[in-house]
Design an enzyme around this catalytic site. Structure first.
Site, PDB file in Angstrom:
ATOM      1  NE  ARG A  98      53.074  17.171  72.903  1.00 18.26           N
ATOM      2  CZ  ARG A  98      53.059  16.159  72.044  1.00 18.26           C
ATOM      3  NH1 ARG A  98      54.195  15.770  71.457  1.00 18.26           N
ATOM      4  NH2 ARG A  98      51.940  15.540  71.764  1.00 18.26           N
TER       5      ARG A  98
ATOM      6  CG  HIS B 229      53.201  17.057  68.042  1.00 21.11           C
ATOM      7  ND1 HIS B 229      53.936  18.114  68.548  1.00 21.11           N
ATOM      8  CD2 HIS B 229      51.899  17.336  68.366  1.00 21.11           C
ATOM      9  CE1 HIS B 229      53.136  18.983  69.150  1.00 21.11           C
ATOM     10  NE2 HIS B 229      51.886  18.540  69.049  1.00 21.11           N
TER      11      HIS B 229
ATOM     12  CG  HIS C 124      47.514  16.676  67.747  1.00 21.91           C
ATOM     13  ND1 HIS C 124      48.107  15.894  68.703  1.00 21.91           N
ATOM     14  CD2 HIS C 124      47.937  17.948  68.004  1.00 21.91           C
ATOM     15  CE1 HIS C 124      48.843  16.643  69.491  1.00 21.91           C
ATOM     16  NE2 HIS C 124      48.756  17.897  69.090  1.00 21.91           N
TER      17      HIS C 124
ATOM     18  CD  GLU D   1      47.935  21.744  69.779  1.00 27.46           C
ATOM     19  OE1 GLU D   1      48.315  20.565  69.655  1.00 27.46           O
ATOM     20  OE2 GLU D   1      48.731  22.716  69.891  1.00 27.46           O
TER      21      GLU D   1
ATOM     22  CG  HIS E  50      51.692  21.771  65.919  1.00 27.28           C
ATOM     23  ND1 HIS E  50      50.810  20.890  65.333  1.00 27.28           N
ATOM     24  CD2 HIS E  50      51.469  21.676  67.259  1.00 27.28           C
ATOM     25  CE1 HIS E  50      50.078  20.291  66.253  1.00 27.28           C
ATOM     26  NE2 HIS E  50      50.471  20.739  67.445  1.00 27.28           N
TER      27      HIS E  50
ATOM     28  CD  GLU F  97      49.176  13.912  77.589  1.00 24.34           C
ATOM     29  OE1 GLU F  97      49.540  15.063  77.291  1.00 24.34           O
ATOM     30  OE2 GLU F  97      49.277  13.446  78.736  1.00 24.34           O
TER      31      GLU F  97
END
Length: 430
Positions: free
Chosen positions: A137, A140, A142, A146, A185, A208
């Site tokens: 993943r 990135h 947010h 999270e 992260h 997402e």
């Protein structure tokens, strides 16, 4: 020719007497009409009750030849044939992840339940993701915090704190992590079979799709600016990717210690522990009916906006009637089968059935319970957009209220009142 005079002709009219006469006539007429109507209504009611096979009121006995989705009906018996205690219109508070659109990539997949899928879920959104061994993943961050729990397998997570100090950790089934808003992260699946996890975000509107990705930054920043930013020649950036990655396949990472050393560089590692080992914790409460582990900012220090309870209810047990005064409750069912009734304001209530992969939601302060209706342990998460976990128990409230007051409300005797648990049981039986 003289006309005969009527009796009383020429006499003065007594208007008061005339009004009384008229009123008496009207009252007599009304009384007669009411009596007649009463007789008719009584007769009609008597006729109705005397007709065989006429039944009124609610029932749980029905026929439904279809068309209908029989497997769906069978999985949701309390929606198909609601308990007689259900009442009024209550919005749906359940959404299965199985109905969510799955984004499948080389390296893994993801799916989400947000306010768009479950309109009642205003404070929390969830993402279910799996990464193959080596699947990434991508790097990135947010716009929401999270919180995560490992459901299966293993992953390696990386991050830096606000002072640029690195954090690299391997996580396994049952482990948690928390990254505050804006903390960059990544997540990568480890051998032998990668990992699956649940991500919980402290915003029901989160998606997402709304994530700041390294690949987007690289693709949408002029190369001359990137070259100047990194202090490199522009030709060295000609191989930069032009597409979004999101999830992609890569080799399985090497030893943890090597990655930790390389990531730290000249700085010490971050003093913040962004992960939490639930396997190293004792349950907060254990009864013969099950157990619960509460994890909030008192134990998981960095988790300042999300509080959780990890609940196990044995077959036949029940997460007691309770409510939460400080936040809405977002649920994720990990295993087993159960049902939940939510009692709304205005004498409304609804019961729905849950199984693994389902999301449930209960609005702040509404009374509810969760009952294990299967033959195996029911395991689920209670999630809150709050720094601390808070609940109020119906039994504890009633047992600490004057007995006569409670008995008058519930129409119960003293022996029944005395049987109510005096301390919060959390899970029954005790």
């Amino acid at each position: 020719m003289n006309k005969p005079s009527l009796p009383g002709a020429g006499q003065p009219i007594d208007h008061k007497k005339d009004q009384l006469s008229r009123r008496g006539f009207l009252e007599m007429g009304s009384a007669a009409a009411a009596a007649t109507a009463g007789v008719l209504l009584t007769a009609r009611a008597s006729a109705q009750s005397s007709i065989p096979d006429v039944k009124t009121g609610r029932t749980r006995s029905l026929t439904d030849p279809g068309p209908t989705d029989k497997p769906l009906d069978a999985a949701n018996p309390d929606s198909n044939v609601p308990p007689l205690t259900d009442s009024g219109g209550v919005p749906t508070f359940k959404y299965p992840f199985s109905l969510s659109n799955k984004r499948v990539y080389e390296g893994g997949w993801s799916r989400e339940v947000t306010i768009r899928e479950l309109p009642i879920s205003k404070t929390i959104a969830g993402v279910n993701m799996r990464l193959n061994a080596g699947g990434i993943r991508e790097l990135h961050w947010h716009t929401a915090a999270e919180w995560a729990i490992m459901l299966d397998g293993s992953t390696r997570i990386t991050a830096i704190d606000a002072d640029g100090r690195s954090f690299v950790r391997d996580t396994h089934e049952g482990d948690l992590w928390y990254f505050p808003t804006g903390i960059p992260h990544s997540i990568q699946g480890l051998g032998p079979d990668g990992g699956e996890f649940l991500l919980v975000f402290d915003d029901g509107n989160f998606s997402e799709y709304d994530t700041v990705l390294l690949s987007d930054i690289a693709a949408h920043t002029p190369h001359e600016v990137l070259a100047k930013n990194f202090g490199v020649g522009r030709p060295s950036l000609q191989t930069l990717r032009k597409e979004q990655l999101f999830i992609f396949q890569a080799p399985v990472p090497g030893p943890l210690a090597a990655d930790q050393k390389m990531a730290a560089g000249a700085l010490p590692p971050s003093p913040y522990d962004f992960s939490f080992r639930t396997r190293e914790q004792n349950p907060t409460k254990t009864t013969s009916g099950g157990e619960v582990l509460i994890v909030d900012s008192r134990t998981f220090k960095v988790s300042t906006t999300v509080a959780a309870a990890i609940v196990t209810v044995h077959p036949g047990g029940i997460r007691e009637l309770h409510w939460h005064p400080n936040a809405d409750e977002w649920q994720y069912y990990i295993s087993g089968k159960g049902r939940m009734t939510v009692v709304e304001t205005g004498a409304r209530a609804r019961t729905m059935d849950f199984e693994a992969g389902d999301v449930g939601y209960v609005q702040q302060t509404l009374a509810h319970y969760i009952e294990n209706t299967g033959n195996e342990d029911l395991r689920f998460l209670e999630m809150f957009k709050a720094s601390r976990y808070v609940d109020l128990s119906l039994s504890e409230w009633l047992s600490h209220t004057p007995p006569e007051l409670v008995m008058a409300h519930l129409n119960i005797d003293k022996a029944t009142y005395e049987a109510i648990p005096k301390e919060k049981p959390v899970i029954m039986p005790r």
